[in-house]
Design an enzyme around this catalytic site. Structure first.
Site, PDB file in Angstrom:
ATOM      1  N   VAL A   1     128.910  33.588  27.430  1.00  0.00           N
ATOM      2  CA  VAL A   1     128.545  33.656  26.018  1.00  0.00           C
ATOM      3  C   VAL A   1     129.429  32.828  25.095  1.00  0.00           C
ATOM      4  O   VAL A   1     129.083  32.611  23.939  1.00  0.00           O
ATOM      5  CB  VAL A   1     128.553  35.122  25.502  1.00  0.00           C
ATOM      6  CG1 VAL A   1     127.459  35.936  26.159  1.00  0.00           C
ATOM      7  CG2 VAL A   1     129.910  35.768  25.712  1.00  0.00           C
ATOM      8  N   TYR A   2     130.583  32.375  25.572  1.00  0.00           N
ATOM      9  CA  TYR A   2     131.475  31.633  24.682  1.00  0.00           C
ATOM     10  C   TYR A   2     130.814  30.338  24.230  1.00  0.00           C
ATOM     11  O   TYR A   2     130.479  29.476  25.036  1.00  0.00           O
ATOM     12  CB  TYR A   2     132.800  31.306  25.376  1.00  0.00           C
ATOM     13  CG  TYR A   2     133.675  32.492  25.700  1.00  0.00           C
ATOM     14  CD1 TYR A   2     133.441  33.751  25.148  1.00  0.00           C
ATOM     15  CD2 TYR A   2     134.761  32.356  26.553  1.00  0.00           C
ATOM     16  CE1 TYR A   2     134.248  34.828  25.450  1.00  0.00           C
ATOM     17  CE2 TYR A   2     135.588  33.432  26.855  1.00  0.00           C
ATOM     18  CZ  TYR A   2     135.322  34.669  26.310  1.00  0.00           C
ATOM     19  OH  TYR A   2     136.137  35.732  26.618  1.00  0.00           O
ATOM     20  N   SER A   3     130.659  30.228  22.913  1.00  0.00           N
ATOM     21  CA  SER A   3     130.033  29.045  22.309  1.00  0.00           C
ATOM     22  C   SER A   3     128.716  28.714  22.997  1.00  0.00           C
ATOM     23  O   SER A   3     128.403  27.556  23.276  1.00  0.00           O
ATOM     24  CB  SER A   3     130.988  27.844  22.355  1.00  0.00           C
ATOM     25  OG  SER A   3     132.143  28.097  21.585  1.00  0.00           O
ATOM     26  N   ALA A   4     127.943  29.782  23.278  1.00  0.00           N
ATOM     27  CA  ALA A   4     126.589  29.639  23.840  1.00  0.00           C
ATOM     28  C   ALA A   4     126.570  28.785  25.101  1.00  0.00           C
ATOM     29  O   ALA A   4     125.675  27.963  25.299  1.00  0.00           O
ATOM     30  CB  ALA A   4     125.639  29.068  22.793  1.00  0.00           C
TER      31      ALA A   4
END
Length: 323
Positions: A60-63
């Protein structure tokens, strides 16, 4: 850089884990303060040169762009077998009923997506980012076990949850002969020590490696209480974690650091590293000096008196970040 085993496994990791949430496309996801690729690559290269071999990211980090940047940088700067690459699954990655969570469908689909973004055939440490109350834990554990048996994952880890949940997962895995979690990534620092009540004793008893997130309390322990940063001004979640009663602890860190003649970050990290149950704190950096302080903290030994002074003002905190 020192290295140590992750819990009771044979896996060797550096005593500092580089948190990759700082690296990602600022226009993707909810981290506008993250470093774009070229700046990220420079920090990652510096970390490798300093002896850091443990890298933690999440889908999920920065999509997903954190995984992409991490994968490309490590492929260019390191031998794959020389690094320990960790990522996480749980958060929403796409619309629809199966675009998040820890169902078998979601876990295995997101594992393949992470492998693609990271540009690797396997993940060293695959972690559930949170507990999924909508999915039976047995389903999640069986899916994770199949991921290890497929060769796509080497070890399994977990992140913030209640100790009873983690204990249940460990027991069920043993009962069914599934691969167990070998690490716990939890919220632990001088301003938030609630994990000392149940989770850390459980990990010590079960031989679980502990890799705390936010060991610097999102930078609170590195600067004056009223000082802000670009991240703190946009970090809604971070505002829920700490309160004004923590100011005195921040001041104690400053006092010890001044007496030692070292930056505050080194003192705060040295305190975390002084705990025998802790394997490697996960440190997020955006500047060279942040990385230098993290590396130097490994060699900083605090006295019993300094540790007692840092710990004395602590007051209980509400536990957040489990959902």
């Amino acid at each position: 850089m020192e290295h140590t085993r992750l819990g009771t496994t044979g896996l060797q990791v550096s005593r500092i884990c580089l948190g990759m949430m700082s690296f990602g496309d600022p226009a993707r996801g909810g981290h506008p303060w993250s470093l774009p690729e070229e700046e990220s690559r420079a920090v990652i290269k510096r970390a490798l040169d300093a002896g850091i071999t443990f890298f933690d990211t999440a889908n999920v980090y920065s999509a997903g762009s954190s995984e992409e940047i991490t994968g490309r940088a490590l492929a260019d700067f390191a031998d794959r077998e020389d690094v320990v690459l960790a990522t996480k699954v749980h958060g929403r990655m796409r619309p629809g009923p199966n675009g998040a969570g820890l169902s078998r469908k979601a876990v295995l689909a997101e594992l393949d997506a992470s492998l693609t973004r990271l540009g690797t055939d396997y993940i060293d440490l695959y972690q559930i980012h949170r507990w999924d109350p909508a999915t039976p834990i047995e389903e999640t554990l069986e899916a994770l076990d199949s991921a290890v048996r497929s060769g796509k994952v080497r070890y399994l880890g977990a992140s913030s949850m209640w100790a009873w949940q983690f204990s249940k997962a460990l027991h069920l895995a043993g009962e069914h002969g599934w691969h167990r979690f070998v690490s716990m990534q939890d919220h632990y620092n001088l301003l938030h020590r609630e994990e000392e009540r149940e989770m850390l004793p459980l990990c010590a008893d079960e031989g679980i490696g502990v890799i705390p997130w936010s060991p610097l309390a999102r930078g609170r322990l590195t600067r004056d209480w009223d000082e802000t940063t670009n991240r703190s001004e946009t970090d809604e979640f971070g505002r829920k974690l700490y309160n004004d009663a923590d100011r005195v602890i921040v001041e104690r860190v400053a006092e010890v650091a001044e007496a030692r003649g070292v930056p505050r970050a080194q003192v705060a990290l040295a305190w975390v590293l002084s705990k025998p149950v802790v394997t490697a704190p996960i440190v997020g950096v955006t500047k060279d000096r942040h990385l230098d302080d993290a590396v130097a903290a490994v060699d900083l030994r605090l006295s019993a008196e300094e540790i007692a002074r840092l710990e004395e003002p602590y007051t209980p905190h509400e536990v957040v970040g489990f959902s």
